[in-house]
Design a protein around this motif. Structure first.
Motif, PDB file in Angstrom:
ATOM      1  N   ILE A  84       0.833  -1.197   0.000  1.00  0.00           N
ATOM      2  CA  ILE A  84       0.000   0.000   0.000  1.00  0.00           C
ATOM      3  C   ILE A  84       0.872   1.253   0.000  1.00  0.00           C
ATOM      4  CG2 ILE A  84      -1.959  -1.158   1.092  1.00  0.00           C
ATOM      5  CD1 ILE A  84      -1.180   0.179   3.736  1.00  0.00           C
ATOM      6  N   ARG A 101       1.894  -0.116  -6.033  1.00  0.00           N
ATOM      7  CA  ARG A 101       0.834   0.040  -5.040  1.00  0.00           C
ATOM      8  C   ARG A 101      -0.406  -0.742  -5.487  1.00  0.00           C
ATOM      9  NH1 ARG A 101      -3.309   2.873  -2.632  1.00  0.00           N
ATOM     10  NH2 ARG A 101      -2.799   3.643  -0.531  1.00  0.00           N
ATOM     11  N   GLY A 102      -0.929  -1.566  -4.595  1.00  0.00           N
ATOM     12  CA  GLY A 102      -2.101  -2.365  -4.903  1.00  0.00           C
ATOM     13  C   GLY A 102      -1.809  -3.757  -5.407  1.00  0.00           C
ATOM     14  N   ASP A 205      -6.780   3.577   2.891  1.00  0.00           N
ATOM     15  CA  ASP A 205      -7.294   4.622   1.991  1.00  0.00           C
ATOM     16  C   ASP A 205      -8.439   5.388   2.634  1.00  0.00           C
ATOM     17  OD1 ASP A 205      -5.451   4.037   0.048  1.00  0.00           O
ATOM     18  OD2 ASP A 205      -6.822   2.908  -1.222  1.00  0.00           O
ATOM     19  N   GLU A 230      -5.581   2.408   8.250  1.00  0.00           N
ATOM     20  CA  GLU A 230      -4.484   1.445   8.354  1.00  0.00           C
ATOM     21  C   GLU A 230      -4.486   0.681   9.680  1.00  0.00           C
ATOM     22  OE1 GLU A 230      -0.761   3.222   7.248  1.00  0.00           O
ATOM     23  OE2 GLU A 230      -1.398   3.536   5.178  1.00  0.00           O
ATOM     24  N   CYS A 252      -8.688  -4.663   2.847  1.00  0.00           N
ATOM     25  CA  CYS A 252      -8.119  -5.940   2.441  1.00  0.00           C
ATOM     26  C   CYS A 252      -8.688  -7.023   3.337  1.00  0.00           C
ATOM     27  CB  CYS A 252      -6.596  -5.898   2.570  1.00  0.00           C
ATOM     28  SG  CYS A 252      -5.782  -7.473   2.185  1.00  0.00           S
TER      29      CYS A 252
END
Length: 274
Positions: A84, A101-102, A205, A230, A252
């Motif tokens: 991330i 990222r991702g 995010d 986070e 996630c």
């Protein structure tokens, strides 16, 4: 620097009597991402490990973790890694993978020490493995995509499946993330259970000024945890898991347990929630 915390399994009966702090101590995981550190949480739910690794000016090597009881963490385990942060490299088993990222990287049993490169902000999950499968880097364009919900019910979202039977083979680890569209904030409502698998969530995010209300507990004895950006949460097999944010976010999800059938769930009717 490596630190490891153990989260012991908690039953339904214990959870019913918990106050806010006890719930957070038992299920909430904060402070995952610290510059220059690897922070792991070894759970007694299907022995899943949840962790954050943030190299800061130097690579971080993850090798022996005492709680695993093996010379190296992946001697009897598999691992999923989500980046991330900025594009960075992860090396294991003689191979180096560049994660944007991702991106999600799968590492199979026996991959040896894992080296995390600077620039990345890595979220990892690991579960015991009975077989060895080759490493695989999955880009978002290669992930399975399932569109669910609608703007009218504030749950218009796309589920991206990375470590998943439709994309690749693993032992018991299933992993992906869910992104919301157009102001939608509700996830997985109506709620469900999957008694054969535990689950862990990482919420990210999310604007620092916003919060997510993560719902858990038995359908007739629901509880909630207030989550920041986070932060992660462990969801036992007996618990519902759904959430609602005060702003947009991504989360996630990762599961381990008896099978890898994503649809192996027991739905909970709205009228049964308390």
């Amino acid at each position: 620097m490596l630190t490891t915390t153990t989260l012991h399994a908690v039953s339904q009966a214990e959870t019913r009597a918990m106050d806010t702090q006890a719930l957070r101590d038992s299920f909430h995981i904060g402070g995952l991402f610290a510059p220059g550190e690897a922070r792991l949480h070894y759970t007694h739910y299907d022995r899943m490990i949840v962790g954050g690794v943030v190299p800061d000016g130097a690579d971080i090597v993850l090798d022996e973790v005492r709680e695993c009881g093996t010379p190296s963490i992946l001697d009897r385990r598999e691992m999923g890694v989500l980046n991330i942060g900025e594009t960075a490299r992860v090396s294991a088993g003689g191979e180096t993978h560049e994660l944007a990222r991702g991106d999600v990287l799968y590492l199979g049993r026996g991959s040896g020490p894992v080296t995390f490169g600077t620039g990345g902000r890595f979220y990892l999950v690991s579960a015991p493995a009975h077989r060895s499968f080759p490493a695989k880097l999955i880009k978002i364009g290669e992930a399975g995509q399932v569109k669910m919900g609608a703007p009218e019910t504030a749950n218009d979202r796309t589920i991206y499946q990375f470590i998943h039977p439709d994309v690749m083979e693993s032992c018991q680890l299933v992993m992906g993330y869910t992104m919301f569209h157009g102001g939608s904030v509700w996830n997985t409502m109506p709620a469900h259970l999957h008694d054969r698998r535990m689950e862990a969530y990482l919420y990210f995010d999310l604007d620092p000024a916003n919060r997510i209300f993560h719902f858990m507990g038995e359908p007739q004895e629901t509880r909630h945890l207030v989550m920041q950006n986070e932060e992660a949460v462990v969801s036992p097999p007996w618990s519902i898991h759904c959430g609602c944010g005060t702003g947009s976010y991504t989360f996630c999800w990762a599961m381990a347990g008896d099978n890898v059938d994503y649809k192996d769930v027991e739905m909970v009717a709205m009228e049964d929630l308390r």
